[in-house]
Every structure is written in C-alpha cells, then in structure tokens.
Design an enzyme around this catalytic site. Structure first.
Site, PDB file in Angstrom:
ATOM      1  N   LYS A  22     -13.727   8.714  -2.856  1.00  0.00           N
ATOM      2  CA  LYS A  22     -12.525   9.258  -3.823  1.00  0.00           C
ATOM      3  C   LYS A  22     -11.889   7.993  -4.413  1.00  0.00           C
ATOM      4  CE  LYS A  22      -8.228  10.475  -2.617  1.00  0.00           C
ATOM      5  NZ  LYS A  22      -7.294   9.811  -3.183  1.00  0.00           N
ATOM      6  N   ASN A  23     -11.381   7.145  -3.506  1.00  0.00           N
ATOM      7  CA  ASN A  23     -10.515   5.791  -3.794  1.00  0.00           C
ATOM      8  C   ASN A  23     -11.123   4.831  -4.458  1.00  0.00           C
ATOM      9  OD1 ASN A  23      -8.398   7.462  -2.709  1.00  0.00           O
ATOM     10  ND2 ASN A  23      -8.232   6.131  -0.848  1.00  0.00           N
ATOM     11  N   ARG A  93      -1.914  10.183  -8.116  1.00  0.00           N
ATOM     12  CA  ARG A  93      -1.346   8.851  -7.956  1.00  0.00           C
ATOM     13  C   ARG A  93      -2.295   7.786  -8.937  1.00  0.00           C
ATOM     14  NH1 ARG A  93       2.569   5.592  -6.449  1.00  0.00           N
ATOM     15  NH2 ARG A  93       1.954   3.289  -5.477  1.00  0.00           N
ATOM     16  N   CYS A 117       0.393  11.878  -3.060  1.00  0.00           N
ATOM     17  CA  CYS A 117       0.759  12.295  -1.754  1.00  0.00           C
ATOM     18  C   CYS A 117       2.015  12.096  -1.599  1.00  0.00           C
ATOM     19  CB  CYS A 117      -0.223  11.723  -0.644  1.00  0.00           C
ATOM     20  SG  CYS A 117      -1.806  12.638  -0.835  1.00  0.00           S
ATOM     21  N   ARG A 122       6.865   5.255  -3.319  1.00  0.00           N
ATOM     22  CA  ARG A 122       5.092   4.529  -3.652  1.00  0.00           C
ATOM     23  C   ARG A 122       5.677   3.923  -4.855  1.00  0.00           C
ATOM     24  NH1 ARG A 122       0.511   8.505  -2.615  1.00  0.00           N
ATOM     25  NH2 ARG A 122      -0.594   6.578  -2.367  1.00  0.00           N
ATOM     26  N   PRO A 123       6.321   2.853  -4.708  1.00  0.00           N
ATOM     27  CA  PRO A 123       6.536   1.690  -6.120  1.00  0.00           C
ATOM     28  C   PRO A 123       5.405   1.286  -6.609  1.00  0.00           C
ATOM     29  CG  PRO A 123       6.949   0.843  -3.834  1.00  0.00           C
ATOM     30  CD  PRO A 123       6.512   2.092  -3.304  1.00  0.00           C
ATOM     31  N   ILE A 124       5.595   0.846  -7.849  1.00  0.00           N
ATOM     32  CA  ILE A 124       4.493   0.179  -8.678  1.00  0.00           C
ATOM     33  C   ILE A 124       5.025  -1.255  -9.051  1.00  0.00           C
ATOM     34  CG2 ILE A 124       3.436   2.302  -9.394  1.00  0.00           C
ATOM     35  CD1 ILE A 124       4.659   1.782 -12.198  1.00  0.00           C
ATOM     36  N   ASP A 125       5.976  -1.894  -8.431  1.00  0.00           N
ATOM     37  CA  ASP A 125       6.373  -3.108  -8.628  1.00  0.00           C
ATOM     38  C   ASP A 125       5.560  -4.222  -8.923  1.00  0.00           C
ATOM     39  OD1 ASP A 125       6.906  -2.683  -5.912  1.00  0.00           O
ATOM     40  OD2 ASP A 125       7.487  -4.745  -5.720  1.00  0.00           O
ATOM     41  N   GLN A 126       4.590  -4.317  -7.921  1.00  0.00           N
ATOM     42  CA  GLN A 126       3.457  -5.144  -7.887  1.00  0.00           C
ATOM     43  C   GLN A 126       2.495  -5.088  -8.931  1.00  0.00           C
ATOM     44  OE1 GLN A 126       3.737  -8.022  -5.559  1.00  0.00           O
ATOM     45  NE2 GLN A 126       5.623  -6.826  -5.523  1.00  0.00           N
ATOM     46  N   ASP A 307      -5.200   6.221   6.089  1.00  0.00           N
ATOM     47  CA  ASP A 307      -5.889   7.304   5.699  1.00  0.00           C
ATOM     48  C   ASP A 307      -6.398   8.121   6.933  1.00  0.00           C
ATOM     49  OD1 ASP A 307      -6.326   6.501   2.382  1.00  0.00           O
ATOM     50  OD2 ASP A 307      -4.419   6.842   3.300  1.00  0.00           O
ATOM     51  N   ILE A 329       2.069   1.360   7.147  1.00  0.00           N
ATOM     52  CA  ILE A 329       1.871   1.361   5.693  1.00  0.00           C
ATOM     53  C   ILE A 329       2.739   2.007   4.888  1.00  0.00           C
ATOM     54  CG2 ILE A 329       0.339   1.588   3.739  1.00  0.00           C
ATOM     55  CD1 ILE A 329      -0.677  -0.559   5.725  1.00  0.00           C
ATOM     56  N   ARG A 399      -8.165  17.891  -3.250  1.00  0.00           N
ATOM     57  CA  ARG A 399      -7.861  16.616  -4.151  1.00  0.00           C
ATOM     58  C   ARG A 399      -9.198  15.683  -3.653  1.00  0.00           C
ATOM     59  NH1 ARG A 399      -2.995  13.979  -3.594  1.00  0.00           N
ATOM     60  NH2 ARG A 399      -4.145  12.497  -4.713  1.00  0.00           N
TER      61      ARG A 399
HETATM   62  C1  EPZ Z   1      -4.044   3.628  -1.944  1.00  0.00           C
HETATM   63  O1  EPZ Z   1      -2.809   4.018  -2.269  1.00  0.00           O
HETATM   64  C2  EPZ Z   1      -4.826   5.024  -1.409  1.00  0.00           C
HETATM   65  N1  EPZ Z   1      -4.764   5.839  -2.637  1.00  0.00           N
HETATM   66  C3  EPZ Z   1      -3.949   5.882  -0.364  1.00  0.00           C
HETATM   67  O2  EPZ Z   1      -4.807   6.618  -0.069  1.00  0.00           O
HETATM   68  C4  EPZ Z   1      -3.815   4.779   0.900  1.00  0.00           C
HETATM   69  O3  EPZ Z   1      -3.169   5.474   1.820  1.00  0.00           O
HETATM   70  C5  EPZ Z   1      -3.417   3.337   0.603  1.00  0.00           C
HETATM   71  O4  EPZ Z   1      -4.107   2.843  -0.789  1.00  0.00           O
HETATM   72  C6  EPZ Z   1      -3.443   2.303   1.581  1.00  0.00           C
HETATM   73  O5  EPZ Z   1      -4.602   2.315   1.692  1.00  0.00           O
HETATM   74  C7  EPZ Z   1      -5.683   5.412  -3.811  1.00  0.00           C
HETATM   75  O6  EPZ Z   1      -6.433   4.622  -3.694  1.00  0.00           O
HETATM   76  C8  EPZ Z   1      -5.749   6.361  -5.022  1.00  0.00           C
HETATM   77  P1  EPZ Z   1      -0.869   0.702  -1.659  1.00  0.00           P
HETATM   78  P2  EPZ Z   1      -1.872   2.922  -2.895  1.00  0.00           P
HETATM   79  O7  EPZ Z   1      -0.427   0.022  -2.913  1.00  0.00           O
HETATM   80  O8  EPZ Z   1      -2.564   2.072  -3.736  1.00  0.00           O
HETATM   81  C9  EPZ Z   1       3.556  -0.863  -0.957  1.00  0.00           C
HETATM   82  C10 EPZ Z   1      -5.495   9.026   0.250  1.00  0.00           C
HETATM   83  O9  EPZ Z   1      -5.160   9.831   1.185  1.00  0.00           O
HETATM   84  N2  EPZ Z   1       3.728  -1.068  -2.361  1.00  0.00           N
HETATM   85  O10 EPZ Z   1      -1.928  -0.268  -0.873  1.00  0.00           O
HETATM   86  O11 EPZ Z   1      -0.715   3.874  -3.751  1.00  0.00           O
HETATM   87  C11 EPZ Z   1       3.486   0.557  -0.860  1.00  0.00           C
HETATM   88  O12 EPZ Z   1       4.924   1.163  -0.642  1.00  0.00           O
HETATM   89  C12 EPZ Z   1      -4.395   8.089  -0.310  1.00  0.00           C
HETATM   90  O13 EPZ Z   1      -6.588   8.881  -0.245  1.00  0.00           O
HETATM   91  C13 EPZ Z   1       4.673  -1.778  -2.994  1.00  0.00           C
HETATM   92  O14 EPZ Z   1       5.477  -2.084  -2.100  1.00  0.00           O
HETATM   93  O15 EPZ Z   1      -1.390   2.139  -1.638  1.00  0.00           O
HETATM   94  C14 EPZ Z   1       2.884   0.817   0.635  1.00  0.00           C
HETATM   95  O16 EPZ Z   1       3.709   0.401   1.524  1.00  0.00           O
HETATM   96  C15 EPZ Z   1      -2.965   8.347   0.264  1.00  0.00           C
HETATM   97  N3  EPZ Z   1       4.496  -1.974  -4.232  1.00  0.00           N
HETATM   98  C16 EPZ Z   1       2.136  -0.506   0.747  1.00  0.00           C
HETATM   99  O17 EPZ Z   1       2.299  -1.210  -0.409  1.00  0.00           O
HETATM  100  C17 EPZ Z   1       3.605  -1.681  -5.152  1.00  0.00           C
HETATM  101  O18 EPZ Z   1       3.682  -2.193  -6.363  1.00  0.00           O
HETATM  102  C18 EPZ Z   1       0.548  -0.072   0.507  1.00  0.00           C
HETATM  103  O19 EPZ Z   1       0.417   0.690  -0.702  1.00  0.00           O
HETATM  104  C19 EPZ Z   1       2.552  -0.999  -4.425  1.00  0.00           C
HETATM  105  C20 EPZ Z   1       2.455  -0.796  -3.039  1.00  0.00           C
END
Ligand code: EPZ
Length: 429
Positions: A22-23, A93, A117, A122-126, A307, A329, A399
């Site tokens: 999926k991812n 997401r 989820c 779930r920020p997107i600042d990065q 996950d 995480i 999903r």
């Molecule tokens: C991906 O989410 C996966 N989703 C998630 O899987 C998975 O839990 C996660 O990566 C971690 O492996 C998809 O790939 C669609 P991150 P993502 O950005 O990209 C922080 C599932 O069940 N962060 O790696 O949203 C964030 O808050 C789902 O398949 C920032 O601070 O996760 C978190 O603490 C659930 N700023 C950490 O980073 C940002 O801009 C990791 O988040 C982005 C993230």
C-alpha cells in the site's frame, strides 16, 4: 453497519500470498503524473486507498486502463489540472504526494490537507520545507495546501528535521524534474522509499542512495515510459500474517514477500518463541507454545515498524509474563488497547508506553477498529479469543488490506463479513 465476525479460537494453517505494498503504491500512482505518457503498473493492491487514487487521477485527466484488479496502464498525456477535490483528497493521508508530483509539472497546485489514520498530530511541515527549498511557495489556508512556483523547481540541499516517510517521498517527487542536483539528508529508508526511487529510475530519473541516509537526485528534463513496473510486496501485510500464524499456534507459509524487509519483525517473533524459516520470496512461521514476553520500541526502518505495533501487542496479551511496547513515532497509537481490555487483556497504556501482562485467554467482545493496523490487530485478537468477536469500523481495514477476510478464511479462520443494514452475511470463503 459493516463488521467482521471472527469465531475463535482457531489455528491458522496453509499458505497465503501477499499483495502489493500500500505505502509504495500510494506514492507510485501520483508519481506517474511526472510522465507525460503511459505507465504500466503490476502488483498494485486492490484496496480502497488505491481506488481513491484512481478517482483522483481520473479527475485530473488521467486515462486508466484496468488489465485486471492488480494491473493498470495509466496514461497521463492529457492531464490538464492540478487542483484535486477536497472530497477525494481529504479521505486519506497519502493524497499529499500529489503536491510533489504536480509541482514537477504545473506552476500552481491545490490539494486539501490530508486525512488518514488518527494517530495524533500528523504535521506536514517537513514536506513544506522541502518544497520551499526547491523554490516553491506553499500556503496552508482553510483546509487546503496551495503550492506555487514562478519557474521550474531548482535542485537544492534539503536536511529533514525529522525522519519522515512522507516528506522523503514528496521531496523525491518534487526534485525528480527540478533543474540541477538535490541532496536530501536524514531521510526515511523504508522499502517503499526504495520502490518509489526504483520506479522513477525505470522511467529515466536519476535518483541514487534511496534506502540510505542520503539521497542524491540529478534533475532530468522529462521521464518516459520504459516497461511495466511491479510494486514490491507489502511489508506490513506480511508481518500481520506472520503474527497471526504465531499467536494462533499455527503453521503458515507466507508467499510473495521479501524476507529482508521483515528482519525486525522476524527477530521479535523468534524472541517470542516462534519458528521462522526464510526462503527466497516466502517465509514460514510456526509456533506451538505460549509466547514469551518481550519488549519492543518502534523506530524508523530498519528499526521495528510502528505499523506492526498493534498486531504484536496480541502476542503479549497471551504471553507467559509481562511485556512492554514503546511507541516512538506516533503520539497516540494506543487507543486500540481499550478494545483489547474489553476482551480481558491486562494492558496499561500511558502516553507512548504500554505495559501488557499476559492472561490465560481472551474473550470475544464487540470491538472498534481505531485505525488501519489496530483493525487488523482486532481480527487477530478475535482469532485467539473464545467466542464470536465483532470487529467494527472495518472501512479502516479495507483501506490497506486486500481480501483480508478471504485470506484469513483460506488459512482456516472462521470469519464472516456482515452488513447489519442490508443483512448481508458473507462467509468469505
Ligand atoms: C507513513 O506515514 C505511513 N503512511 C504510515 O503508515 C507509517 O506509520 C509512517 O509512515 C511511519 O512509518 C503512508 O506511507 C501512507 P512520517 P507518514 O512522515 O508519512 C513526524 C499505515 O498504517 N512528521 O514518517 O505520515 C510525524 O508526526 C500508515 O500504513 C513531522 O513532524 O509518517 C511522525 O511523528 C499509518 N513533520 C514522524 O514524523 C512532517 O512534515 C513520522 O511520520 C512529517 C512527519
């Protein structure tokens, strides 16, 4: 209301074939927008997040030919819009990958803030930091993200403050067609990151270092279809069936998977007392005793995957001691423990730590699926519990897991899909 009814306890035996990841698929589908032509994709999982992506791409002008439910040809020659509807993109997401992909092709991009989820903030600042480093201007206003560029994006050094799968993927998507070289540091190394890079490179991109701490992208002027691309098997679906085999004291051969991707899960299952045999593209998991207690900490890949955290908790619920899970995480990924407590589990979860004391047995109860992976864990709990467990909110599960009810049923589980509104009962066999 839809639910799964799981008649337990049971022992899983036999073979299961894993679907596409999926991812990886939710990043590769929008990545096709970088190709002004056709992309032929194989091993695409038939799940609702992917169907939502097909709808979004078609709304932007993509022409999609379905060879079968797991193989498509996406023709983006006539994509003429970079404004994806709120109704479609707010559902999940991974819609935010449209930002990186469309910025590579259009001057103005608008998508809604992503859904997904409920795991806490779930920020997107990065993601925004990466786009701005490449020369885009990004504004978040009234639930939408507006990204604009005055000219083609320019390659630049990007250092991510947080190891983020999404931000790493989006930075790769935006940098692929940028002018010049981009070096992204402190990146995520998950298998799906490597799969995205491999897909783009198969279309003529120049991406090196995916799967390491630093990714170097030399921008190219265009991408073009080469041959078909097959998406990697789903690491988390593989792990889900590995845990289900172990906790039901079963013996299951999991086919079409990549054992290397499963190392942290395999190590923990062996620690819990399971037998795990690795073959070239399959893994056999068997267990014939109560699980031993263990502790685990979720970490970015190659650490233990977050996950897989809810699924592993079921082993601890019936283990011969007391175990601990530390979630590093997500700030709120233990909501599911309330549901397991209804089934007799002895769990105390506070903040990012859960202490789980093994009990003799779990008892069936009506339980909610708080998120995709928690929902899968509820099914596993139902396989172990005595009685008929009703798992609700199964849209979360659908999903991310293709034919999950059928796959468990073929392994000997007695599981039904029930729709209380239409009185439909499907024994999933
Ligand atoms: C991906 O989410 C996966 N989703 C998630 O899987 C998975 O839990 C996660 O990566 C971690 O492996 C998809 O790939 C669609 P991150 P993502 O950005 O990209 C922080 C599932 O069940 N962060 O790696 O949203 C964030 O808050 C789902 O398949 C920032 O601070 O996760 C978190 O603490 C659930 N700023 C950490 O980073 C940002 O801009 C990791 O988040 C982005 C993230």
């Amino acid at each position: 209301m839809e639910k799964f009814v799981v008649h337990g306890p049971c022992t899983l035996k036999g073979e299961v074939t894993i679907s596409g990841a999926k991812n990886a698929a939710v990043a590769i589908l929008p990545a096709t927008l970088l190709v002004k032509g056709k992309c032929h994709l194989e091993n695409v999982p038939d799940i609702s997040d992917i169907r939502a992506y097909y709808e979004i791409l078609q709304s932007l002008g993509s022409k999609i030919t379905f060879i079968n439910k797991n193989e498509v040809i996406i023709d983006n020659t006539n994509v003429n819009s970079a404004i994806a509807s709120y109704e479609l993109t707010s559902k999940f997401r991974a819609s935010y990958y449209l930002l990186g992909a469309l910025l590579g092709r259009f001057d103005k991009v608008q998508i809604s803030l992503p859904g997904g989820c409920n795991l806490g903030a779930r920020p997107i600042d990065q993601h925004i930091k990466a786009f701005e480093k490449l020369g885009a201007t990004v504004e978040v206003k009234s639930g939408n993200v507006y990204a604009t560029r005055k000219e083609k994006l320019k390659g630049a050094p990007i250092f991510l403050d947080v190891v983020s799968v999404g931000a790493t993927m989006n930075a790769i998507l935006a940098a692929t067609l940028a002018e010049g070289t981009t070096v992204i540091e402190n990146v995520a190394k998950e298998p799906h990151i490597v799969d995205l890079a491999n897909f783009l490179n198969s279309m003529g991109a120049k991406i090196k270092g995916a799967g390491t701490d630093s990714i170097r992208i030399t921008g190219v002027s265009s991408l073009s279809q080469k041959s078909s691309y097959s998406i990697i098997p789903d690491q988390i679906e593989t792990g889900t069936f590995m845990v289900a085999a172990a906790v039901t004291k079963g013996d299951v051969l999991i086919k079409n998977c990549i054992p290397k991707h499963m190392e942290p899960v395999t190590a923990k299952l062996i620690e819990a007392g399971a037998t795990v045999e690795e073959f070239e593209s399959s893994i056999r998991v068997s267990m014939n005793r109560k699980p031993s207690a263990f502790s685990l900490k979720t970490m970015p890949y190659p650490g233990f995957p977050t996950d897989m955290q809810p699924q592993m908790s079921i082993l601890l619920c019936v283990c011969d001691g007391t175990g601990m899970i530390v979630e590093n995480i997500w700030e709120s990924r233990f909501q599911y423990t309330d549901e397991l407590a209804k089934m007799g589990a002895d769990i105390s979860a506070h903040g990012t730590t859960a202490i789980i004391k093994g009990v003799d047995k779990l008892y069936a109860a009506p339980v909610k699926s708080h998120d995709l992976r928690a929902g899968a864990a509820m099914i596993i709990a139902g396989l172990v519990a005595e009685g008929d467990t009703e798992v609700y909110d199964i849209s979360h599960i659908l999903r991310g897991y293709e034919d999950i009810c059928l796959k468990f049923s073929k392994l000997g589980a007695n599981i039904e899909y029930v729709n209380d509104d239409t009185n439909e009962v499907n024994s999933c066999d």
